[in-house]
Design a protein around this motif. Structure first.
Motif, PDB file in Angstrom:
ATOM      1  N   UNK A 119       0.831  -1.199   0.000  1.00  0.00           N
ATOM      2  CA  UNK A 119       0.000   0.000   0.000  1.00  0.00           C
ATOM      3  C   UNK A 119       0.868   1.253   0.000  1.00  0.00           C
ATOM      4  N   UNK A 120       0.296   2.366  -0.418  1.00  0.00           N
ATOM      5  CA  UNK A 120       1.043   3.616  -0.536  1.00  0.00           C
ATOM      6  C   UNK A 120       1.683   4.039   0.784  1.00  0.00           C
ATOM      7  N   UNK A 121       1.025   3.749   1.897  1.00  0.00           N
ATOM      8  CA  UNK A 121       1.574   4.137   3.194  1.00  0.00           C
ATOM      9  C   UNK A 121       2.505   3.081   3.787  1.00  0.00           C
ATOM     10  N   UNK A 122       2.694   1.968   3.052  1.00  0.00           N
ATOM     11  CA  UNK A 122       3.602   0.917   3.506  1.00  0.00           C
ATOM     12  C   UNK A 122       3.043   0.017   4.585  1.00  0.00           C
ATOM     13  N   UNK A 123       1.787   0.207   4.939  1.00  0.00           N
ATOM     14  CA  UNK A 123       1.210  -0.566   6.037  1.00  0.00           C
ATOM     15  C   UNK A 123       0.849  -1.982   5.616  1.00  0.00           C
ATOM     16  N   UNK A 124       0.302  -2.150   4.415  1.00  0.00           N
ATOM     17  CA  UNK A 124      -0.203  -3.450   3.971  1.00  0.00           C
ATOM     18  C   UNK A 124       0.646  -4.030   2.850  1.00  0.00           C
ATOM     19  N   UNK A 125       0.786  -5.352   2.854  1.00  0.00           N
ATOM     20  CA  UNK A 125       1.468  -6.060   1.777  1.00  0.00           C
ATOM     21  C   UNK A 125       0.604  -7.243   1.370  1.00  0.00           C
ATOM     22  N   UNK A 126       0.456  -7.446   0.067  1.00  0.00           N
ATOM     23  CA  UNK A 126      -0.436  -8.477  -0.470  1.00  0.00           C
ATOM     24  C   UNK A 126       0.285  -9.417  -1.412  1.00  0.00           C
TER      25      UNK A 126
END
Length: 266
Positions: free
Chosen positions: A62-69
């Motif tokens: 995610x753009x904020x670096x919080x999520x990775x998929x």
């Protein structure tokens, strides 16, 4: 063809462990490979480069670096879902359906399973909450295996990847309790059932089935939106109402025979 794998929990030599798991995934001469690491975990993706949308490689962050998929599969209602998310203010940088999944999770959280259509096995890591979320489509189009071993969780679309993780630890996979063992799987290794998801945090795994009533309601809204899009001159592919009702009857019967939810400590 493609595959995903990874683990949560402290292990030595994370890169070596992940590489050994990746070696058990499908691969060809021109693979698209991707790896993502955090303090106590990692995930990876491997796919035939030809079928990946340019600029939409995995793992997606995610753009904020919080999520990775990481996701193995195809989301068939990605176009419809993308329109909804754009209307909600989300910006898309490429045309891949995996970017749609990531933004949908930001918007709907774990309820994302009630919005996705297609054949998929997906895993999302939340850095802030230190939580892993995984889900498999209701039709069971893509497999997803997992194992809980000594306070660590491993996942993969390949059974061989799970065995590679267990082998690296130098331990036999131990039964976690609270689950019916699959006869065709090694002891302590399980396959996530079709139409099931799980959350893993603080060494606790919570399994649950998503709600068919919510899926049916969302699908009906999408079907109605298709007519609205057509009236605006857009070309869209649709299914007949009677086809959808048949699918929902099938899903409803599936869920009536399932347990509601259960938690397992590794």
């Amino acid at each position: 063809m493609c595959g995903i794998c990874g683990f949560v929990g402290k292990v030595e030599s994370q890169g070596i462990v992940l590489e050994s798991m990746m070696q058990e995934l499908y691969h060809c001469e021109e693979d698209d490979l991707g790896e993502y690491y955090w303090e106590n975990g990692a995930m990876a993706f491997r796919q035939d480069e030809v079928v990946e949308v340019k600029g939409c490689h995995q793992p997606r962050v995610s753009d904020d670096g919080r999520l990775a998929l990481v996701c193995d599969g195809v989301i068939t209602n990605a176009k419809m879902l993308r329109k909804r998310l754009e209307a909600a203010g989300y910006t898309f940088r490429c045309g891949g359906d995996k970017e749609v999944i990531l933004h949908a999770y930001e918007e709907y959280g774990e309820e994302i399973v009630n919005y996705l259509e297609g054949s998929y096995a997906l895993v999302i890591w939340d850095r802030k909450e230190e939580r892993l979320f995984a889900a498999r489509d209701a039709g069971g189009g893509r497999p997803l295996y997992y194992a809980l071993i000594g306070g660590r969780l491993a996942f993969a679309t390949s059974l061989g990847s799970i065995l590679a993780f267990v082998s690296f630890l130098g331990k036999a996979a131990m039964p976690t309790g609270g689950q019916e063992e699959e006869q065709y799987l090694p002891r302590g290794i399980y396959e996530l059932a079709a139409g099931q998801d799980f959350r893993y945090e603080k060494n606790l795994l919570k399994l649950q089935c998503y709600c068919p009533e919510e899926i049916e309601q969302r699908e009906q809204e999408d079907f109605e939106n298709l007519h609205e899009m057509e009236s605006q001159g857009e070309e869209v592919k649709k299914e007949a109402p009677e086809q959808k009702s048949g699918i929902f009857y099938y899903l409803l019967q599936r869920w009536k025979n399932r347990a509601g939810n259960r938690s397992i400590r590794g």
